[in-house]
Design a protein around this motif. Sequence first.
Motif, PDB file in Angstrom:
ATOM      1  N   ALA A  55       0.166   9.097   4.959  1.00 22.10           N
ATOM      2  CA  ALA A  55      -0.744   8.687   6.031  1.00 22.10           C
ATOM      3  C   ALA A  55      -2.183   9.081   5.724  1.00 22.10           C
ATOM      4  CB  ALA A  55      -0.292   9.320   7.356  1.00 22.10           C
ATOM      5  N   ALA A  56      -2.388  10.281   5.193  1.00 18.18           N
ATOM      6  CA  ALA A  56      -3.747  10.731   4.873  1.00 18.18           C
ATOM      7  C   ALA A  56      -4.355   9.894   3.756  1.00 18.18           C
ATOM      8  CB  ALA A  56      -3.721  12.210   4.479  1.00 18.18           C
ATOM      9  N   CYS A  57      -3.554   9.577   2.746  1.00 17.16           N
ATOM     10  CA  CYS A  57      -4.060   8.774   1.626  1.00 17.16           C
ATOM     11  C   CYS A  57      -4.380   7.343   2.072  1.00 17.16           C
ATOM     12  CB  CYS A  57      -3.035   8.757   0.493  1.00 17.16           C
ATOM     13  SG  CYS A  57      -2.839  10.339  -0.353  1.00 17.16           S
ATOM     14  N   LEU A  58      -3.511   6.768   2.901  1.00 15.27           N
ATOM     15  CA  LEU A  58      -3.767   5.415   3.389  1.00 15.27           C
ATOM     16  C   LEU A  58      -5.013   5.372   4.260  1.00 15.27           C
ATOM     17  CD1 LEU A  58      -0.163   4.191   4.315  1.00 15.27           C
ATOM     18  CD2 LEU A  58      -1.623   3.348   2.457  1.00 15.27           C
ATOM     19  N   GLU A  59      -5.197   6.387   5.066  1.00 15.03           N
ATOM     20  CA  GLU A  59      -6.382   6.438   5.936  1.00 15.03           C
ATOM     21  C   GLU A  59      -7.665   6.504   5.106  1.00 15.03           C
ATOM     22  OE1 GLU A  59      -8.311   9.254   9.502  1.00 15.03           O
ATOM     23  OE2 GLU A  59      -6.367   9.747   8.575  1.00 15.03           O
ATOM     24  N   HIS A  60      -7.660   7.346   4.090  1.00 14.45           N
ATOM     25  CA  HIS A  60      -8.851   7.468   3.245  1.00 14.45           C
ATOM     26  C   HIS A  60      -9.082   6.190   2.437  1.00 14.45           C
ATOM     27  CE1 HIS A  60     -11.983   9.450   0.938  1.00 14.45           C
ATOM     28  NE2 HIS A  60     -11.383   9.061  -0.174  1.00 14.45           N
ATOM     29  N   TRP A  61      -8.011   5.585   1.948  1.00  6.77           N
ATOM     30  CA  TRP A  61      -8.120   4.360   1.171  1.00  6.77           C
ATOM     31  C   TRP A  61      -8.772   3.262   2.008  1.00  6.77           C
ATOM     32  CZ3 TRP A  61      -3.217   1.550  -1.202  1.00  6.77           C
ATOM     33  CH2 TRP A  61      -3.647   0.469  -1.993  1.00  6.77           C
ATOM     34  N   ARG A  62      -8.289   3.062   3.216  1.00  2.48           N
ATOM     35  CA  ARG A  62      -8.821   2.003   4.076  1.00  2.48           C
ATOM     36  C   ARG A  62     -10.243   2.295   4.527  1.00  2.48           C
ATOM     37  NH1 ARG A  62      -3.088   2.027   7.353  1.00  2.48           N
ATOM     38  NH2 ARG A  62      -1.908   0.753   5.845  1.00  2.48           N
ATOM     39  N   ALA A  63     -10.565   3.585   4.692  1.00  4.63           N
ATOM     40  CA  ALA A  63     -11.931   3.936   5.103  1.00  4.63           C
ATOM     41  C   ALA A  63     -12.939   3.701   3.982  1.00  4.63           C
ATOM     42  CB  ALA A  63     -11.970   5.397   5.550  1.00  4.63           C
ATOM     43  N   MET A  64     -12.488   3.787   2.732  1.00  5.13           N
ATOM     44  CA  MET A  64     -13.401   3.645   1.601  1.00  5.13           C
ATOM     45  C   MET A  64     -13.633   2.189   1.201  1.00  5.13           C
ATOM     46  SD  MET A  64     -14.623   6.516   0.794  1.00  5.13           S
ATOM     47  CE  MET A  64     -15.424   5.950  -0.699  1.00  5.13           C
ATOM     48  N   VAL A  65     -12.790   1.278   1.654  1.00  8.91           N
ATOM     49  CA  VAL A  65     -12.956  -0.131   1.266  1.00  8.91           C
ATOM     50  C   VAL A  65     -14.309  -0.687   1.714  1.00  8.91           C
ATOM     51  CG1 VAL A  65     -12.076  -2.480   1.583  1.00  8.91           C
ATOM     52  CG2 VAL A  65     -10.490  -0.600   1.106  1.00  8.91           C
ATOM     53  N   PRO A  66     -14.713  -0.557   2.994  1.00 12.92           N
ATOM     54  CA  PRO A  66     -16.031  -1.074   3.388  1.00 12.92           C
ATOM     55  C   PRO A  66     -17.180  -0.359   2.685  1.00 12.92           C
ATOM     56  CG  PRO A  66     -15.041   0.201   5.181  1.00 12.92           C
ATOM     57  CD  PRO A  66     -13.978  -0.006   4.170  1.00 12.92           C
ATOM     58  N   VAL A  67     -17.008   0.892   2.363  1.00 16.31           N
ATOM     59  CA  VAL A  67     -18.053   1.619   1.628  1.00 16.31           C
ATOM     60  C   VAL A  67     -18.221   1.026   0.236  1.00 16.31           C
ATOM     61  CG1 VAL A  67     -18.731   3.867   0.693  1.00 16.31           C
ATOM     62  CG2 VAL A  67     -17.612   3.732   2.927  1.00 16.31           C
TER      63      VAL A  67
ATOM     64  N   GLU B 289       0.813  -1.211   0.000  1.00 16.34           N
ATOM     65  CA  GLU B 289       0.000   0.000   0.000  1.00 16.34           C
ATOM     66  C   GLU B 289       0.847   1.262   0.000  1.00 16.34           C
ATOM     67  OE1 GLU B 289      -2.592  -0.402   3.330  1.00 16.34           O
ATOM     68  OE2 GLU B 289      -4.062  -1.596   2.231  1.00 16.34           O
ATOM     69  N   LYS B 290       1.895   1.306   0.802  1.00 20.03           N
ATOM     70  CA  LYS B 290       2.733   2.498   0.859  1.00 20.03           C
ATOM     71  C   LYS B 290       3.438   2.740  -0.469  1.00 20.03           C
ATOM     72  CE  LYS B 290       6.303   4.810   3.585  1.00 20.03           C
ATOM     73  NZ  LYS B 290       7.211   4.726   4.763  1.00 20.03           N
ATOM     74  N   THR B 291       3.924   1.667  -1.083  1.00 16.57           N
ATOM     75  CA  THR B 291       4.563   1.790  -2.393  1.00 16.57           C
ATOM     76  C   THR B 291       3.570   2.283  -3.438  1.00 16.57           C
ATOM     77  OG1 THR B 291       6.019  -0.060  -1.805  1.00 16.57           O
ATOM     78  CG2 THR B 291       5.925   0.582  -4.132  1.00 16.57           C
ATOM     79  N   ALA B 292       2.300   1.845  -3.314  1.00 23.96           N
ATOM     80  CA  ALA B 292       1.270   2.288  -4.249  1.00 23.96           C
ATOM     81  C   ALA B 292       1.041   3.799  -4.144  1.00 23.96           C
ATOM     82  CB  ALA B 292      -0.033   1.543  -3.997  1.00 23.96           C
ATOM     83  N   ILE B 293       1.008   4.322  -2.930  1.00 28.32           N
ATOM     84  CA  ILE B 293       0.825   5.766  -2.738  1.00 28.32           C
ATOM     85  C   ILE B 293       2.017   6.525  -3.314  1.00 28.32           C
ATOM     86  CG2 ILE B 293       0.549   7.611  -1.046  1.00 28.32           C
ATOM     87  CD1 ILE B 293      -1.896   5.836  -1.328  1.00 28.32           C
ATOM     88  N   GLN B 294       3.221   6.032  -3.090  1.00 24.74           N
ATOM     89  CA  GLN B 294       4.412   6.692  -3.610  1.00 24.74           C
ATOM     90  C   GLN B 294       4.427   6.670  -5.138  1.00 24.74           C
ATOM     91  OE1 GLN B 294       7.431   4.401  -1.617  1.00 24.74           O
ATOM     92  NE2 GLN B 294       7.488   5.755   0.187  1.00 24.74           N
ATOM     93  N   ARG B 295       4.046   5.540  -5.716  1.00 20.11           N
ATOM     94  CA  ARG B 295       4.001   5.439  -7.177  1.00 20.11           C
ATOM     95  C   ARG B 295       2.938   6.371  -7.745  1.00 20.11           C
ATOM     96  NH1 ARG B 295       6.316   5.314 -11.877  1.00 20.11           N
ATOM     97  NH2 ARG B 295       5.285   4.021 -13.462  1.00 20.11           N
ATOM     98  N   LEU B 296       1.800   6.492  -7.058  1.00 19.90           N
ATOM     99  CA  LEU B 296       0.722   7.377  -7.495  1.00 19.90           C
ATOM    100  C   LEU B 296       1.189   8.833  -7.522  1.00 19.90           C
ATOM    101  CD1 LEU B 296      -2.265   7.918  -8.190  1.00 19.90           C
ATOM    102  CD2 LEU B 296      -2.724   7.990  -5.739  1.00 19.90           C
ATOM    103  N   PHE B 297       1.887   9.261  -6.492  1.00 18.79           N
ATOM    104  CA  PHE B 297       2.382  10.643  -6.444  1.00 18.79           C
ATOM    105  C   PHE B 297       3.410  10.894  -7.544  1.00 18.79           C
ATOM    106  CE2 PHE B 297       0.143  11.202  -2.580  1.00 18.79           C
ATOM    107  CZ  PHE B 297       0.174  12.558  -2.253  1.00 18.79           C
TER     108      PHE B 297
END
Length: 424
Positions: A339-351, A317-325
Amino acid sequence: MDRYEPYALAVYTGATLEMKAVLAPLRVPKNPMAGGELEQTCILTGGDPFGTGPKVKPGVLSVLSGTAEFGATLPETPEGRRAAFAEWVAHPDNPLTTRAIVNRVWMWHFGEPLAGNPNNFGSTGKKPTHPELLDWLAATFVESGWSFKELHRVIMTSDAYRRSAKFSDPEVKLSREELEKAYAVFKPRRLSAEELRDAMLAVTGELNRTLGGIPNRPEINLEAAMQPRQVMGTFASAWVPNPKPEQRHRRSLYALKLRGQADPMQEVFNAPTPDFSCERRDASTVTPQVFALFNSQASLARSLALAKRVLEEAKDEKTAIQRLFMLVLGRVPEEAEVAACLEHWRAMVPVQEKAVYATFEPPLTVRREAVEENTGEKFSFDEKLHAYADFVPDLQPGDCDARTRAFADVCLALLNANEFVYVY
């Protein structure tokens, strides 16, 4: 069989032939000056097309005709005068052509031209802010063999272009506007409508960079595409995109332009209409741009494609955020951003696990309703959209798992960032 022979529309130099019947195409005669009427160009007195005044001889701008020796005299006969005029325009000693070119290229990079009116180099236009720079760029352009690539390279490797948009020297008392006018700092420039579309396709890996060919038909808002259009008293065909993604995702330079069918996404970002010459682009900031960039079908499709690309390349997941940027913003993210991107990513999975998406069904027909011009009676008919029969849609939400759709939400946020939409 004569009407099936190839026939190219071109400039005709010669006497005007008389055509009494349309039984065959009127082809260029072997001797254009042998027969027909040799028309004369005259001053139209009072603007009346039939009120012919004094005859006019071919010539060039009088302000330049006596200051340079590069073929300022044009032949009065029809033969060769267009070629002579073209040679005069493109002559290395012509002081206007090269300056008009480099001034417009400078404006594309900086958002502001050196001479304030790119379409007007006359006395009523704004004077250049840096006339010596304009002269130097024009001379360098000619010396490099009129190479546009070299001109872009000179401008983009200059100190003025590479300066930051930030300036924090407390000893400098100039205002921000004065610093930008002097090119002491870079004035942020928003991407044009075409640049924005191409940039989004580039970061997702979908952009087709093939050169040349016939115009392509990209996807536009479906409601706008299905709107009825009147052309010459009848219905024009609905806008139907190319069936394959690689055809639709070509550079915006090759997109088909219809005068009565603008792309809403391009229009809201100040793409000019084809009705008038556009001297320079506006960069307005209006509310519909938010909806177009954050809520449109095009943005959703790009974010899904970007999420799929990144997750296929990243290990965790961290590598994915770095690659995205790196793909979107061209830099490594800060720890707080990760940290902000990972938090939002994990919060959106159950949604996204609870979300249900309908399968895209391309419209094969569209209902047209109109009123008969002579009788006033209403009538309707179905227009068949044959190109949609073999339509291959972009990646759909239903084709992705919840984790990919949740990550696409993060991708969408970065595609909306000013750091992506603006050049700093």
